[in-house]
Design a protein around this motif. Structure first.
Motif, short mmCIF file in Angstrom:
data_model
loop_
_atom_site.label_atom_id
_atom_site.label_comp_id
_atom_site.label_asym_id
_atom_site.label_seq_id
_atom_site.Cartn_x
_atom_site.Cartn_y
_atom_site.Cartn_z
N THR A 199 44.12 32.58 -71.83
CA THR A 199 43.20 31.95 -72.78
C THR A 199 41.94 32.78 -72.93
O THR A 199 41.44 32.98 -74.04
CB THR A 199 42.83 30.54 -72.27
N LYS A 200 41.46 33.30 -71.80
CA LYS A 200 40.24 34.11 -71.86
C LYS A 200 40.46 35.30 -72.78
O LYS A 200 39.60 35.66 -73.59
CB LYS A 200 39.87 34.61 -70.46
N ALA A 201 41.63 35.94 -72.65
CA ALA A 201 41.94 37.10 -73.47
C ALA A 201 42.00 36.70 -74.95
O ALA A 201 41.48 37.40 -75.83
CB ALA A 201 43.26 37.71 -73.03
N SER A 202 42.61 35.54 -75.23
CA SER A 202 42.72 35.08 -76.61
C SER A 202 41.35 34.79 -77.20
O SER A 202 41.07 35.12 -78.35
CB SER A 202 43.58 33.81 -76.68
N VAL A 203 40.51 34.16 -76.39
CA VAL A 203 39.16 33.84 -76.85
C VAL A 203 38.40 35.12 -77.16
O VAL A 203 37.72 35.24 -78.18
CB VAL A 203 38.42 33.00 -75.79
N ALA A 204 38.54 36.11 -76.27
CA ALA A 204 37.85 37.37 -76.48
C ALA A 204 38.31 38.02 -77.79
O ALA A 204 37.52 38.63 -78.52
CB ALA A 204 38.10 38.31 -75.31
N ALA A 205 39.60 37.85 -78.10
CA ALA A 205 40.12 38.45 -79.33
C ALA A 205 39.55 37.78 -80.57
O ALA A 205 39.44 38.40 -81.63
CB ALA A 205 41.64 38.35 -79.34
N LEU A 206 39.20 36.50 -80.45
CA LEU A 206 38.68 35.76 -81.60
C LEU A 206 37.15 35.83 -81.70
O LEU A 206 36.57 35.33 -82.65
CB LEU A 206 39.08 34.28 -81.50
N ALA A 207 36.52 36.43 -80.72
CA ALA A 207 35.07 36.34 -80.60
C ALA A 207 34.37 36.82 -81.87
O ALA A 207 34.74 37.83 -82.46
CB ALA A 207 34.59 37.17 -79.41
N GLY A 208 33.38 36.06 -82.26
CA GLY A 208 32.55 36.46 -83.39
C GLY A 208 33.10 36.09 -84.75
O GLY A 208 32.45 36.32 -85.77
N GLN A 209 34.30 35.50 -84.82
CA GLN A 209 34.88 35.21 -86.13
C GLN A 209 34.54 33.82 -86.64
O GLN A 209 34.69 33.53 -87.81
CB GLN A 209 36.40 35.33 -86.05
N GLY A 210 34.12 32.94 -85.76
CA GLY A 210 33.84 31.58 -86.18
C GLY A 210 33.51 30.74 -84.97
O GLY A 210 33.34 31.27 -83.86
#
Lengths: 232, 215
Positions: free
Chosen positions: A20-31
């Motif tokens: 989950t942490k990795a997924s969150v990092a991938a989405l960071a800054g988009q919304g």
């Protein structure tokens, strides 16, 4: 998004799964990104896996509140009938709003007698109390293509886009990136092919816009006027 | 069920009603009147009528009729707004303005049949240290901390309404703000219209008045 940190995915809570942490990092800054781990007690009671976002305007003089925008996002697994699911998610959300704001069982602590015995004391929400703009979405495996990511389908241009990351948003293999129709439909043996076809055909607008469909136009007009006044 | 309004009405034995407030008492078996007189047949007490100084609203005019009345909407929109904020549409269809201003308090101890000051006892259950007194009075409370639940009352007071009452003593006109009384004046009543109940729990007369808003 301007808040950054835990709000846009740059920080994830310490207790969530490394994936989950990795997924969150991938989405960071988009919304707007919300991440949490379920900490419900394992005591036999069950809760739904729903994250809700509400934008609330409060008149600080009188305390009168308006729920301007609402999004409920549920981790539900396979969606067979999106409209029924949307009704469930929003219906229970309205009950939750009622429990939070207007409803209460009141007992006299000395005599042990229930006091709120009438609906005017234990007020359930009515259609006038629900947010004008109320949306839902579902995350998880979907049999009907993109049905689960419905909140992004409509109105994105005129609404703030809210992206929510749950524990398992992409499916096990991240197949979300494939075109929906290219996916092999996975049928349970007890669901007929016609039902699956019907569910697939429902892949479309799954936004429930109460302000537009079956809402109270007069209420909406006055509500929008009030909202505009607040925003000024 | 009387069809016309007359002073004989208030000599009717038993308990008379305007509608919604009474039924809660009856459903809870707290008040057990021997008879109930239905006032809904009295056409004289219905409707909004223009008068030279303002308008006159019959006590049996429903809140929905007041909300939709063109004169009220145009000239006394405060009253229209207040009436529209009452409860739910079904209740506004059934409830009358006379009933709305003349309803009893909604204190949940009192309405639950507890023998409090207001009901003739010698305690206020809502005012004890551990009681649940949400939605009760916190300012200027006397022995009773109950509040008047009428949504239309503040509008009528703000608009300087006058209440015309037909009682056994004849016609009486009072200002809206004098119509509603606090527990320091009479703890058993919320307003001067409702007669004092007799010891066996039912009122021995009724005064469904006629209200005029005069400006």
């Amino acid at each position: 998004l301007n808040w950054g940190g835990t709000y846009d995915g740059h920080e994830a809570p310490a207790d969530v799964n490394p994936v989950t942490k990795a997924s969150v990092a991938a989405l960071a800054g988009q919304g707007l990104v919300a991440t949490a781990r379920d900490k419900y007690p394992r005591d036999g009671t069950t809760f739904s896996y729903v994250a809700s976002f509400a934008e609330v305007e409060v008149d600080v003089e009188t305390g009168k509140y308006y729920i301007v925008d609402f999004l409920a996002y549920a981790d539900v697994g396979s969606v067979i009938h999106p409209r029924a699911l949307g009704g469930q998610i929003l219906g229970r959300s309205i009950l939750g709003i009622g429990h939070a704001l207007g409803q209460k069982w009141v007992f006299d602590p000395h005599y042990g007698v229930m006091l709120s015995t009438r609906f005017y004391q234990n007020k359930p929400p009515t259609i006038l109390d629900v947010p004008v703009d109320m949306r839902w979405g579902g995350a998880g495996h979907s049999r009907s293509g993109n049905a689960c990511r419905c909140s992004r389908h409509r109105g994105a241009a005129r609404r703030r886009r809210v992206r929510l990351h749950l524990e398992r948003p992409l499916g096990r293999t991240g197949r979300r990136h494939l075109p929906p129709r290219a996916r092999e439909p996975r049928h349970h043996s007890d669901v007929s092919a016609s039902w699956a076809a019907h569910a697939a055909s429902l892949d479309g607008p799954h936004l429930m816009e109460i302000g537009k469909h079956g809402g109270n136009p007069r209420r909406d007009a006055s509500f929008r006027a009030v909202s505009a006044e607040f925003r000024r | 069920m009387p069809r016309t309004f007359s002073n004989n009405l208030d000599r009717t034995p038993g308990y008379s009603r305007g509608g919604l407030d009474s039924f809660d008492w009856l459903k809870d078996r707290i008040k057990k009147p021997k008879a109930v007189v239905d006032l809904s047949g009295i056409e004289e007490l219905k409707g909004v009528r223009p008068r030279s100084e303002g308008i006159e609203i019959g006590a049996l005019t429903t809140l929905t009729e007041i909300v939709n009345d063109p004169i009220v909407k145009a000239k006394y929109s405060l009253l229209a707004q207040a009436s529209e904020s009452v409860a739910s549409p079904q209740i506004r269809n059934q409830g009358t303005l006379g009933g709305n201003v003349s309803q009893d308090t909604r204190c949940w101890y009192y309405r639950g049949g507890w023998p409090c000051y207001r009901a003739g006892g010698n305690i206020c259950y809502a005012d004890t240290p551990v009681s649940r007194n949400r939605e009760h009075a916190i300012l200027h409370a006397d022995r009773c901390v109950a509040v008047n639940p009428s949504d239309s009352a503040p509008a009528l007071i703000a608009l300087d309404a006058k209440f015309v009452m037909h009682t056994s003593k004849g016609e009486e006109v009072v200002d809206a703000q004098d119509y509603f009384i606090g527990p320091d004046i009479d703890i058993t009543r919320m307003h001067i219209l409702r007669p004092r109940p007799t010891p066996d729990g039912h009122s021995d007369s009724v005064h469904m008045g006629r209200q005029a808003i005069l400006f």
